[in-house]
Design a protein around this motif. Structure first.
Motif, PDB file in Angstrom:
ATOM      1  N   ILE A 113     -50.005 -23.389   5.750  1.00 36.62           N
ATOM      2  CA  ILE A 113     -51.038 -24.311   6.249  1.00 36.62           C
ATOM      3  C   ILE A 113     -50.639 -25.755   5.950  1.00 36.62           C
ATOM      4  O   ILE A 113     -50.785 -26.646   6.799  1.00 36.62           O
ATOM      5  N   GLY A 114     -50.145 -26.006   4.732  1.00 39.39           N
ATOM      6  CA  GLY A 114     -49.746 -27.361   4.358  1.00 39.39           C
ATOM      7  C   GLY A 114     -48.651 -27.910   5.267  1.00 39.39           C
ATOM      8  O   GLY A 114     -48.716 -29.052   5.740  1.00 39.39           O
ATOM      9  N   LEU A 115     -47.646 -27.081   5.540  1.00 37.43           N
ATOM     10  CA  LEU A 115     -46.549 -27.514   6.395  1.00 37.43           C
ATOM     11  C   LEU A 115     -47.037 -27.746   7.821  1.00 37.43           C
ATOM     12  O   LEU A 115     -46.619 -28.692   8.498  1.00 37.43           O
ATOM     13  N   PHE A 116     -47.946 -26.895   8.287  1.00 37.43           N
ATOM     14  CA  PHE A 116     -48.519 -27.042   9.624  1.00 37.43           C
ATOM     15  C   PHE A 116     -49.267 -28.367   9.751  1.00 37.43           C
ATOM     16  O   PHE A 116     -49.148 -29.063  10.772  1.00 37.43           O
ATOM     17  N   LEU A 117     -50.023 -28.733   8.734  1.00 35.00           N
ATOM     18  CA  LEU A 117     -50.789 -29.983   8.787  1.00 35.00           C
ATOM     19  C   LEU A 117     -49.873 -31.198   8.763  1.00 35.00           C
ATOM     20  O   LEU A 117     -50.117 -32.181   9.478  1.00 35.00           O
ATOM     21  N   VAL A 118     -48.810 -31.146   7.961  1.00 33.69           N
ATOM     22  CA  VAL A 118     -47.851 -32.258   7.942  1.00 33.69           C
ATOM     23  C   VAL A 118     -47.213 -32.410   9.325  1.00 33.69           C
ATOM     24  O   VAL A 118     -47.078 -33.517   9.858  1.00 33.69           O
ATOM     25  N   GLY A 119     -46.810 -31.281   9.921  1.00 27.75           N
ATOM     26  CA  GLY A 119     -46.234 -31.332  11.258  1.00 27.75           C
ATOM     27  C   GLY A 119     -47.213 -31.831  12.303  1.00 27.75           C
ATOM     28  O   GLY A 119     -46.833 -32.541  13.249  1.00 27.75           O
ATOM     29  N   SER A 120     -48.494 -31.478  12.153  1.00 32.87           N
ATOM     30  CA  SER A 120     -49.516 -31.935  13.104  1.00 32.87           C
ATOM     31  C   SER A 120     -49.666 -33.448  13.052  1.00 32.87           C
ATOM     32  O   SER A 120     -49.711 -34.131  14.092  1.00 32.87           O
ATOM     33  N   ILE A 121     -49.762 -33.986  11.848  1.00 33.37           N
ATOM     34  CA  ILE A 121     -49.916 -35.444  11.697  1.00 33.37           C
ATOM     35  C   ILE A 121     -48.706 -36.170  12.258  1.00 33.37           C
ATOM     36  O   ILE A 121     -48.823 -37.162  12.987  1.00 33.37           O
ATOM     37  N   ALA A 122     -47.505 -35.667  11.932  1.00 37.50           N
ATOM     38  CA  ALA A 122     -46.289 -36.299  12.422  1.00 37.50           C
ATOM     39  C   ALA A 122     -46.180 -36.210  13.941  1.00 37.50           C
ATOM     40  O   ALA A 122     -45.743 -37.167  14.597  1.00 37.50           O
ATOM     41  N   SER A 123     -46.596 -35.077  14.525  1.00 35.78           N
ATOM     42  CA  SER A 123     -46.573 -34.945  15.987  1.00 35.78           C
ATOM     43  C   SER A 123     -47.510 -35.966  16.629  1.00 35.78           C
ATOM     44  O   SER A 123     -47.189 -36.563  17.663  1.00 35.78           O
ATOM     45  N   GLY A 124     -48.674 -36.163  16.015  1.00 36.46           N
ATOM     46  CA  GLY A 124     -49.620 -37.128  16.550  1.00 36.46           C
ATOM     47  C   GLY A 124     -49.127 -38.557  16.480  1.00 36.46           C
ATOM     48  O   GLY A 124     -49.583 -39.415  17.242  1.00 36.46           O
ATOM     49  N   LEU A 125     -48.197 -38.837  15.575  1.00 32.98           N
ATOM     50  CA  LEU A 125     -47.654 -40.188  15.424  1.00 32.98           C
ATOM     51  C   LEU A 125     -46.396 -40.407  16.255  1.00 32.98           C
ATOM     52  O   LEU A 125     -45.799 -41.484  16.201  1.00 32.98           O
ATOM     53  N   SER A 126     -45.986 -39.406  17.028  1.00 36.03           N
ATOM     54  CA  SER A 126     -44.739 -39.496  17.800  1.00 36.03           C
ATOM     55  C   SER A 126     -44.828 -40.562  18.890  1.00 36.03           C
ATOM     56  O   SER A 126     -45.878 -40.749  19.511  1.00 36.03           O
ATOM     57  N   THR A 127     -43.694 -41.233  19.127  1.00 35.06           N
ATOM     58  CA  THR A 127     -43.635 -42.268  20.164  1.00 35.06           C
ATOM     59  C   THR A 127     -42.580 -41.959  21.218  1.00 35.06           C
ATOM     60  O   THR A 127     -42.331 -42.781  22.104  1.00 35.06           O
ATOM     61  N   SER A 128     -41.940 -40.799  21.123  1.00 35.93           N
ATOM     62  CA  SER A 128     -40.959 -40.395  22.124  1.00 35.93           C
ATOM     63  C   SER A 128     -40.978 -38.874  22.239  1.00 35.93           C
ATOM     64  O   SER A 128     -41.469 -38.183  21.337  1.00 35.93           O
ATOM     65  N   MET A 129     -40.432 -38.362  23.318  1.00 31.34           N
ATOM     66  CA  MET A 129     -40.399 -36.917  23.515  1.00 31.34           C
ATOM     67  C   MET A 129     -39.538 -36.241  22.454  1.00 31.34           C
ATOM     68  O   MET A 129     -39.879 -35.159  21.957  1.00 31.34           O
ATOM     69  N   ASN A 130     -38.433 -36.874  22.070  1.00 32.63           N
ATOM     70  CA  ASN A 130     -37.568 -36.278  21.040  1.00 32.63           C
ATOM     71  C   ASN A 130     -38.278 -36.200  19.694  1.00 32.63           C
ATOM     72  O   ASN A 130     -38.132 -35.218  18.957  1.00 32.63           O
ATOM     73  N   MET A 131     -39.041 -37.243  19.353  1.00 37.32           N
ATOM     74  CA  MET A 131     -39.814 -37.205  18.103  1.00 37.32           C
ATOM     75  C   MET A 131     -40.847 -36.092  18.147  1.00 37.32           C
ATOM     76  O   MET A 131     -41.024 -35.353  17.171  1.00 37.32           O
ATOM     77  N   LEU A 132     -41.511 -35.966  19.288  1.00 39.89           N
ATOM     78  CA  LEU A 132     -42.538 -34.934  19.414  1.00 39.89           C
ATOM     79  C   LEU A 132     -41.926 -33.542  19.255  1.00 39.89           C
ATOM     80  O   LEU A 132     -42.478 -32.682  18.567  1.00 39.89           O
ATOM     81  N   ILE A 133     -40.781 -33.317  19.867  1.00 42.41           N
ATOM     82  CA  ILE A 133     -40.117 -32.017  19.749  1.00 42.41           C
ATOM     83  C   ILE A 133     -39.718 -31.748  18.303  1.00 42.41           C
ATOM     84  O   ILE A 133     -39.890 -30.635  17.786  1.00 42.41           O
ATOM     85  N   ALA A 134     -39.195 -32.765  17.628  1.00 45.29           N
ATOM     86  CA  ALA A 134     -38.778 -32.589  16.234  1.00 45.29           C
ATOM     87  C   ALA A 134     -39.952 -32.217  15.335  1.00 45.29           C
ATOM     88  O   ALA A 134     -39.855 -31.305  14.494  1.00 45.29           O
ATOM     89  N   PHE A 135     -41.075 -32.897  15.506  1.00 45.11           N
ATOM     90  CA  PHE A 135     -42.216 -32.633  14.637  1.00 45.11           C
ATOM     91  C   PHE A 135     -42.975 -31.370  15.043  1.00 45.11           C
ATOM     92  O   PHE A 135     -43.626 -30.746  14.204  1.00 45.11           O
ATOM     93  N   ARG A 136     -42.883 -30.993  16.316  1.00 45.80           N
ATOM     94  CA  ARG A 136     -43.418 -29.683  16.700  1.00 45.80           C
ATOM     95  C   ARG A 136     -42.601 -28.569  16.044  1.00 45.80           C
ATOM     96  O   ARG A 136     -43.127 -27.504  15.717  1.00 45.80           O
ATOM     97  N   THR A 137     -41.312 -28.822  15.852  1.00 38.81           N
ATOM     98  CA  THR A 137     -40.465 -27.880  15.122  1.00 38.81           C
ATOM     99  C   THR A 137     -40.979 -27.692  13.707  1.00 38.81           C
ATOM    100  O   THR A 137     -41.089 -26.564  13.202  1.00 38.81           O
ATOM    101  N   LEU A 138     -41.305 -28.814  13.044  1.00 37.05           N
ATOM    102  CA  LEU A 138     -41.853 -28.749  11.693  1.00 37.05           C
ATOM    103  C   LEU A 138     -43.202 -28.034  11.681  1.00 37.05           C
ATOM    104  O   LEU A 138     -43.484 -27.215  10.799  1.00 37.05           O
ATOM    105  N   GLN A 139     -44.026 -28.319  12.656  1.00 37.74           N
ATOM    106  CA  GLN A 139     -45.332 -27.670  12.767  1.00 37.74           C
ATOM    107  C   GLN A 139     -45.176 -26.159  12.903  1.00 37.74           C
ATOM    108  O   GLN A 139     -45.908 -25.372  12.287  1.00 37.74           O
TER     109      GLN A 139
END
Length: 489
Positions: free
Chosen positions: A79-105
């Motif tokens: 759950i903790g890792l999922f929440l960190v990935g969710s916050i980071a995905s929401g802060l993404s400013t490019s498609m590559n960033m979003l893909i990277a943080f969805r990986t973490l999620q």
């Protein structure tokens, strides 16, 4: 030793599943708009695939860790890792960033659903579990109703970034309940973790995913995947505590459940990923309307699952599994046959509703059959292995369909690389030349129509696999501990 508060623990587990279900519907609703803002339609599938890939790879690892060290610490970490990935995905400013943080999620999501369902298997008897699993499916129904509407409203009145931030309060609530209400006693032994098996499984799945979604040089990944996965089987047959015990698949109910689960998940994730894109990109629907096409499936699923939970003890597993998979195959066939340019919006709604009801009947029977086939000491890894095959089926299916769609777009040289983003943006392609708009709509429709036939074929193969399910009413292990012995303390 403190006693587990079963109702509040069950509520915490329901919140975990609600997050997973809401994530699917909200992201599917918003993704065409995300592409319109960030560009990169050629990376569209990777936003889903990266999430499913990491959640797939980690499912058997988390399942094994839950059997070795207890369910609670593994679930809290996920759950903790999922929440960190969710916050980071929401802060993404490019498609590559979003893909990277969805990986973490996805790395966190790999623990949430299988471990939650494992704890349910620990807390409740078979008779209770059939009803509780049905009730848990209602969580998906609520998310199916709330998700598309929420996603559409967020995209319209805020920004798409907020679709990821809504996970935070739900996740924190689940963590608080688990810390205070869920207590378990785990026998401490000298244990070993199958690091080599985990590495080979991860590498094999990654290679397989690259192979199925690509053309040309990417296809070279397929023989590489075969070699790595054969090495994985070799290792698993020799280590004392394998990450994925191959002996599980000698149990017919588990083997059939894994095969059917992989196939219907390819159809399920393919439908939830590409039906909204078709509605918005080809039929010209709004983001809210596009996301709403998923709702009939996610509402029909829990309604059928509730009925299945009541019928299970009377009919046994096989009628529900075979009948449900047959209904799902009919739904996807209607989708492939009738969802054409200019089609009524009732077509995807009817097809997805029938598909969801079929999955509700079959998936409930398949999961409970797996859990009743083994005792406590293997229930975590057995449940996780079933979820592993479901998620890998979904990841491979979405990856393959993403490759088909991109190939259809690249085949027409008249379509500029930025045209797809403009089509899905707030102006809906009004700035595009008429000939480009026609070419883009035709290419996108052609690729997605082929994907619908892949979805239909996957559901039909799942039905064929279900025909091999054993006829016995129950698949209980020969010497299963009593429910009191299995339940956490």
């Amino acid at each position: 030793m403190r006693t587990t508060h079963r109702p509040l623990t069950t509520l915490a587990l329901a919140l975990c599943l609600f997050m997973a279900a809401l994530e699917m519907t909200v992201v599917s609703t918003a993704m065409p708009t995300v592409v319109g803002e960030l560009g990169g339609l050629d990376s569209y599938a990777w936003v889903f695939t990266a999430y499913m890939l990491t959640s797939t790879i980690t499912v058997p690892i988390y399942g094994k860790l839950a059997d070795l060290y207890g369910r609670k610490p593994v679930l809290l970490f996920g759950i903790g890792l999922f929440l960190v990935g969710s916050i980071a995905s929401g802060l993404s400013t490019s498609m590559n960033m979003l893909i990277a943080f969805r990986t973490l999620q996805g790395l966190g999501a790999g623990a949430m659903q299988p471990i939650s369902l494992t704890v349910i298997g620990d807390l409740y008897t078979l008779e209770q579990r059939a009803r509780v699993q049905g009730a848990f499916s209602a969580v998906w129904g609520i998310a199916g109703l709330v998700g598309p509407l929420t996603g559409g409203l967020i995209v319209k009145y805020l920004t798409w970034h907020w679709i990821f931030f809504i996970n935070v309060p739900i996740g924190l609530g689940a963590v608080g309940l688990l810390l205070s209400c869920f207590h378990e006693q785990v026998e401490h032994k000298t244990r070993t973790l199958d690091i080599a098996g985990a590495f080979l499984l991860s590498a094999g799945v990654v290679a397989l995913l690259f192979g199925v979604q690509g053309f040309g040089m990417n296809l070279l990944a397929l023989p590489v995947a075969l070699i790595i996965l054969l090495a994985f089987v070799y290792v698993e047959r020799r280590v004392p505590e394998p990450i994925l015990p191959l002996s599980l698949f000698r149990i017919r109910a588990i083997a059939v459940s894994s095969t059917a689960g992989a196939l219907f998940s390819a159809a399920q994730f393919g439908a939830t990923t590409y039906v909204p894109l078709y509605v918005q990109g080809v039929l010209g629907g709004s983001p809210t309307l596009a996301g709403g096409m998923i709702t009939p499936m996610i509402v029909g699923w829990p309604l059928a699952s509730l009925v299945a939970g009541r019928l299970l003890l009377k009919t046994g597993f096989r009628p529900l599994i075979v009948g449900g998979l047959g209904m799902a195959a009919v739904g996807t066939s209607l989708m492939a046959l009738l969802l054409k340019p200019g089609a009524s919006m009732l077509v995807p709604e009817l097809a997805m509703g029938l598909f969801g009801m079929g999955l509700g009947f079959s998936s409930t029977g398949l999961l409970i059959a797996v859990q009743t086939s083994v005792g406590w000491e293997l229930r975590g890894v057995a449940t996780a292995s079933n979820m592993f095959f479901r998620t890998i089926g979904g990841a491979l299916g979405v990856g393959l369909m993403g490759g088909v769609m991109v190939h259809a777009l690249l085949r027409d040289a008249r379509i500029p690389s930025s045209a797809a983003a403009e089509l899905l943006g707030p102006e809906h392609g009004r700035g595009l030349a008429p000939e480009v708009l026609r070419s883009l709509g035709g290419a996108l429709g052609s690729g997605l129509t082929l994907n619908f036939w892949i979805i239909s074929a996957s559901a039909l193969l799942a039905f064929c696999a279900g025909l091999f399910f054993p006829r016995a009413k129950q698949a209980a292990p020969p010497s299963m501990p009593s429910p009191d012995a299995m339940a956490p303390h």
